[in-house]
Design an enzyme around this catalytic site. Structure first.
Site, PDB file in Angstrom:
ATOM      1  N   CYS A   1       0.832  -1.205   0.000  1.00 15.64           N
ATOM      2  CA  CYS A   1       0.000   0.000   0.000  1.00 15.64           C
ATOM      3  C   CYS A   1       0.866   1.254   0.000  1.00 15.64           C
ATOM      4  CB  CYS A   1      -0.921   0.010   1.209  1.00 15.64           C
ATOM      5  SG  CYS A   1      -2.046  -1.396   1.252  1.00 15.64           S
TER       6      CYS A   1
ATOM      7  N   ARG B   1      -6.668  -9.085  19.964  1.00 17.26           N
ATOM      8  CA  ARG B   1      -6.780  -8.939  18.514  1.00 17.26           C
ATOM      9  C   ARG B   1      -5.403  -9.162  17.907  1.00 17.26           C
ATOM     10  NH1 ARG B   1     -10.198  -7.360  14.847  1.00 17.26           N
ATOM     11  NH2 ARG B   1     -11.711  -6.778  16.439  1.00 17.26           N
TER      12      ARG B   1
ATOM     13  N   MET C   1      -4.502   9.256  10.217  1.00 19.08           N
ATOM     14  CA  MET C   1      -3.626   9.416  11.378  1.00 19.08           C
ATOM     15  C   MET C   1      -2.167   9.502  10.957  1.00 19.08           C
ATOM     16  SD  MET C   1      -5.226   6.620  13.999  1.00 19.08           S
ATOM     17  CE  MET C   1      -6.655   5.743  13.417  1.00 19.08           C
TER      18      MET C   1
ATOM     19  N   CYS D   1      -9.242   8.961  24.573  1.00 26.17           N
ATOM     20  CA  CYS D   1      -8.199   8.509  25.497  1.00 26.17           C
ATOM     21  C   CYS D   1      -8.741   8.235  26.900  1.00 26.17           C
ATOM     22  CB  CYS D   1      -7.088   9.554  25.572  1.00 26.17           C
ATOM     23  SG  CYS D   1      -6.340   9.947  23.979  1.00 26.17           S
TER      24      CYS D   1
ATOM     25  N   CYS E   1      -9.663   4.645  27.198  1.00 24.35           N
ATOM     26  CA  CYS E   1      -8.800   3.696  26.490  1.00 24.35           C
ATOM     27  C   CYS E   1      -8.483   2.495  27.378  1.00 24.35           C
ATOM     28  CB  CYS E   1      -7.502   4.381  26.064  1.00 24.35           C
ATOM     29  SG  CYS E   1      -6.373   3.267  25.193  1.00 24.35           S
TER      30      CYS E   1
ATOM     31  N   LEU F   1      -3.739  -2.110  25.003  1.00 26.00           N
ATOM     32  CA  LEU F   1      -2.291  -2.218  25.017  1.00 26.00           C
ATOM     33  C   LEU F   1      -1.874  -2.928  23.739  1.00 26.00           C
ATOM     34  CD1 LEU F   1      -1.755  -3.431  28.699  1.00 26.00           C
ATOM     35  CD2 LEU F   1      -1.464  -1.098  27.836  1.00 26.00           C
TER      36      LEU F   1
ATOM     37  N   ASP G   1      17.139  28.408  25.175  1.00 25.51           N
ATOM     38  CA  ASP G   1      16.602  28.301  26.534  1.00 25.51           C
ATOM     39  C   ASP G   1      16.089  26.899  26.825  1.00 25.51           C
ATOM     40  OD1 ASP G   1      15.536  29.504  29.091  1.00 25.51           O
ATOM     41  OD2 ASP G   1      13.648  28.872  28.179  1.00 25.51           O
TER      42      ASP G   1
END
Length: 641
Positions: free
Chosen positions: A89, A128, A254, A317, A320, A323, A611
């Site tokens: 892809c 999964r 994303m 989140c 959520c 993991l 800085d």
């Protein structure tokens, strides 16, 4: 510690003995051609109600090792079985593939099962399997079968490109597979072949229909929506749900390493929803399931439904529970985080179960409240998605138009991806041998440098030279006015004075300035990997440069106040010099120029970088603060040669 096994036993008694997925498809399905068997009555319905109430009231808390500092229980584990894939892809990897981890460094089947067993003992009830493409792993059916034997594991899912699904699904279902996600970004066969650089559209569709035939309902279809590629197909995907038990899940584009994430290519959830409601105004929202990543909708009368995964525009989140374990055995507590811990290394070093749990618990405990937001994520160093999980990325694209910006008020260019790869460069990057490539060439060809940068790219300024005494000829027919041989901010008595610009005409003024911050190798690496304790140095410096441009007249005493119509600050990493190159552009319409605004912006951004990094090294040099170009004044245009 003795209470933990008891609590797990109590939880398992309360769970259904029939392994079922959220779609409602039983794990144990009849062989093709055999009559369906009635579902087994859940154990929970066989236990007297008083007993069930007692067990609930006396169950111990969820595993402390899988509970983070915000109290989120992580009961869902995603395991990548391989980095390999049988597609190429464009939004995932180059045509000739990506450098793969040596086989010896990947998790073995026994290591996968050992880790899965450990997580399930601590409360994980859904696993999964992902990739790469998980179905290219030869022992995938055996892995599913062995996972199916784990007491307490209720759901075994898989995310696949669908190429091999029709052939393997009957075996996988018999082994215990209970949930299927199939990635499909277009319904146009020719476009499919263009995106994945392989044939196979028909095989994917056969896989979808095979899943429906075998009783999976709904079958989840993941579609990454990308502006300019497939956003016009949204209604076509939704139309599939009228007669098929599909859950079409539209995923916001994303950012990951190598996919050249671009804000303007992301189609937000609300925009997608508005598009669909123009055709189906009756589209109704369904109640959200606990810990769900998707916002689900349904058109009355349709068999299937539509969902939106809003990772970028409206993160989830707070709930959520996920993991991830990569194919090489690293634990990721956040998909968008760049923090990983190697469970493989601890396993192979002979760590005990308690030691592994301590490592896992420490990683989970450090999980942040939420990810950094779409623009900061696009700057973060993270794995390419093919090396985490496949099919949540978006297509590569030509460079964006530099003049377009996402903040209309200031026209500050959006933050862009921090690290990108090409197949030719990733090996050089790992070996520390990085050739210098012009910035514009990197944009068009695909950057091979581990480069963080902000904003659209303007002209590269990689050739520092002295100020040219002769400005380039202007476009005006009258020609430029001669350079003054007098200091304009000093009167005849030698006193400081502002220039009177009241009689000058208003013209469009643009100025570009640049600066270089030589960080040194230690500070450079920390900035590159965004590991400074003070925070993201590039983000802070960019904002400081914008603010400085607006405040120039308050910082430089004899500067006129200018109403800026545009400010753009870019910061790019230069690995050859261990430096950050700052480039500031300012625009305004008025009687006076904006070169001081551009210079102030570049200088303050450079000072801010100093800085941010001074705790690491005081041997930082600010250099080459200079005007690059200036247009629109009566004295003509200036362009540094």
């Amino acid at each position: 510690m003795a209470a933990q096994p008891v609590s797990r036993m109590l939880r398992r008694v309360l769970r259904s003995s029939v392994r079922s997925c959220s779609s409602g498809a039983p794990v144990t399905q009849p062989h093709p051609g055999e009559p369906s068997q009635p579902a087994v009555e859940p154990l929970s319905s066989q236990v007297p109600s008083g007993r069930r109430r007692f067990l609930r009231e006396h169950a111990a808390p969820f595993s402390a090792f899988l509970t983070d500092s915000l109290g989120r229980h992580h009961s869902y584990l995603r395991i990548s079985l391989t980095e390999k894939c049988n597609l190429r892809c464009q939004y995932c990897m180059p045509e000739d593939g990506v450098p793969l981890t040596p086989k010896a460094d990947l998790l073995t089947t026994e290591e996968v099962l050992t880790l899965a067993r450990l997580f399930v003992k601590e409360g994980v009830d859904k696993i999964r399997l992902t990739g790469g493409e998980p179905l290219v792993r030869p022992d995938v059916v055996d892995i599913v079968a062995q996972l199916h034997q784990l007491e307490g594991l209720r759901t075994i899912g898989i995310t696949t490109n669908g190429i091999s699904l029709a052939r393997l699904l009957p075996q996988l279902q018999k082994a215990g597979l209970s949930a299927i996600n199939i990635s499909l970004d277009t319904l146009v066969p020719a476009k499919f072949e263009f995106i994945v650089r392989r044939k196979g559209f028909r095989k994917v569709m056969e896989g979808i229909h095979k899943a429906i035939e075998l009783g999976y309902s709904p079958v989840k279809v993941n579609c990454v929506v990308m502006r300019g590629l497939n956003e016009d197909e949204l209604p076509d995907f939704v139309a599939l749900t009228e007669g098929l038990p599909l859950d079409v899940r539209f995923i916001e584009y994303m950012p990951f390493d190598g996919n050249k994430w671009n804000f303007r290519k992301m189609v937000s959830y609300k925009e997608m929803l508005d598009t669909l409601r123009q055709q189906w105004p009756e589209l109704e929202k369904l109640p959200e399931e606990e810990s769900s990543t998707a916002k689900a909708f349904k058109i009355p009368g349709f068999r299937g439904r539509v969902s939106f995964i809003t990772s970028m525009s409206e993160h989830f989140c707070g709930t959520c529970n996920r993991l991830r374990i990569t194919a090489d055995g690293n634990l990721k507590v956040c998909l968008f985080g760049n923090s990983e811990v190697s469970l493989r290394d601890h396993l192979r070093a002979g760590a005990s179960e308690e030691e592994l749990l301590s490592v896992i618990g420490a990683a989970v405990g450090r999980k942040k409240r939420q990810h950094a937001g779409m623009f900061s994520i696009s700057q973060m160093k993270n794995r390419p998605m093919i090396l985490i999980e496949l099919f949540l990325m978006c297509q590569d694209s030509p460079p964006a138009i530099p003049s377009i910006s996402f903040r209309a008020s200031l026209h500050v260019q959006g933050l862009r991806h921090r690290v990108s790869f090409s197949s030719q460069m990733v090996t050089l990057w790992k070996g520390g041998r990085l050739p210098q490539i012009p910035v514009l060439a990197q944009r068009w060809l695909g950057s091979g440098l581990p480069q963080r940068h902000y904003g659209s790219h303007l002209d590269s300024d990689a050739n520092p030279k002295c100020l040219s005494p002769e400005p380039r000829a202007p476009a005006t027919p009258s020609g430029p006015l001669p350079t003054s041989d007098q200091l304009t901010h000093v009167d005849r008595e030698g006193q400081a004075a502002m220039v009177d610009v009241g009689g000058k005409p208003d013209t469009e003024r643009v100025a570009v300035a640049s600066a270089v911050v030589l960080l040194g190798p230690v500070a450079y690496k920390l900035v590159q990997e965004n590991q400074l304790k003070k925070g993201d140095a590039l983000v802070v410096a960019q904002l400081a440069g914008v603010q400085a441009a607006k405040l120039t007249s308050q910082l430089i005493p004899l500067c006129h106040h200018v109403a800026l119509s545009h400010v753009q600050v870019q910061l790019e990493l230069d690995s050859t010099r261990h430096a950050v190159v700052v480039r500031a552009s300012c625009r305004a319409r008025g009687p006076t120029g904006v070169e001081m605004e551009a210079l102030t912006s570049a200088a303050v951004a450079a000072l801010t970088l100093y800085d941010m990094c001074k705790a690491v090294s005081r041997d930082i040099v600010l250099a080459e603060i200079k005007l690059v170009s200036k247009t629109g004044g009566q004295r003509g245009d200036f362009h540094r040669t």
